[in-house]
Motif scaffolding. Sequence first.
Motif, short mmCIF file in Angstrom:
data_model
loop_
_atom_site.label_atom_id
_atom_site.label_comp_id
_atom_site.label_asym_id
_atom_site.label_seq_id
_atom_site.Cartn_x
_atom_site.Cartn_y
_atom_site.Cartn_z
N LYS A 195 0.82 -1.21 0.00
CA LYS A 195 0.00 0.00 0.00
C LYS A 195 0.86 1.27 0.00
CE LYS A 195 -4.03 -2.06 2.19
NZ LYS A 195 -4.90 -2.04 3.37
N LYS A 196 2.12 1.15 0.46
CA LYS A 196 3.04 2.30 0.38
C LYS A 196 3.27 2.67 -1.08
CE LYS A 196 6.60 5.09 1.00
NZ LYS A 196 6.59 6.03 -0.09
N LYS A 230 0.17 4.29 -2.40
CA LYS A 230 0.09 5.67 -1.92
C LYS A 230 0.98 6.58 -2.77
CE LYS A 230 1.68 8.61 1.80
NZ LYS A 230 2.49 8.66 3.01
N PHE A 288 -3.78 10.41 2.31
CA PHE A 288 -3.68 9.20 1.50
C PHE A 288 -3.47 7.96 2.37
CE2 PHE A 288 -2.38 12.42 -1.73
CZ PHE A 288 -3.41 12.19 -2.63
N ASP A 289 -2.76 8.14 3.49
CA ASP A 289 -2.56 7.04 4.43
C ASP A 289 -3.91 6.56 4.98
OD1 ASP A 289 0.26 7.04 4.28
OD2 ASP A 289 0.38 8.65 5.75
N GLN A 335 -0.28 9.68 -5.03
CA GLN A 335 0.23 11.04 -4.86
C GLN A 335 0.80 11.59 -6.15
OE1 GLN A 335 2.91 10.13 -1.59
NE2 GLN A 335 1.73 11.46 -0.22
#
Length: 175
Positions: free
Chosen positions: A32-33, A36, A127-128, A40
């Motif tokens: 998921k990082k 994200k 977004f996190d 962005q």
Amino acid sequence: MDSVNKSFSNQQVEINLLPDYQAIDFSKISIKKQQKSILQLSTLLVIFCIVFLVLYIQTQFIGTFYIAGFLLLIFILSYINIFLQQPVYAYAIREKDIAYRRGYWVTKTTLIPFNRVQHVSIVQGVFDKLLGISTLKIFTAGGQGSDISIPGLDLALAVKLKEAVAIRISVEEDE
């Protein structure tokens, strides 16, 4: 004064007896990082496209396309960077320290002993929250250069790690 000098000891350590930090069993951060980072960057790309479209409509300047093309190349390289970085991000909590690894051209591993940790916090941006991840920030007594941020952790895992580090800090303080 002599009693102080007699109690001081600073024995040399054999290099071959030191533990190998590269033998650490690292845990990868969440995919998921990467999502994200893509989200962005894509948001930024859409904003740049709108700005350059409005700029071109207003000025009819052909150089706008060259600038936009150059920025598009930077965005493409940034997307590649995101995909190359993801497999390298990793962390490990050991008995006496916490380790964090990042970087693909130059891999950087930071080891922070718990007796240097001042406090730990969890940060969640927009977004996190959308993706259910967070960043664990570990602040040390050594200044900004020794602080680490572990991004892309599931929120429940980040809370668990924060508590584990807090327990380790209190154990180190008691010793």
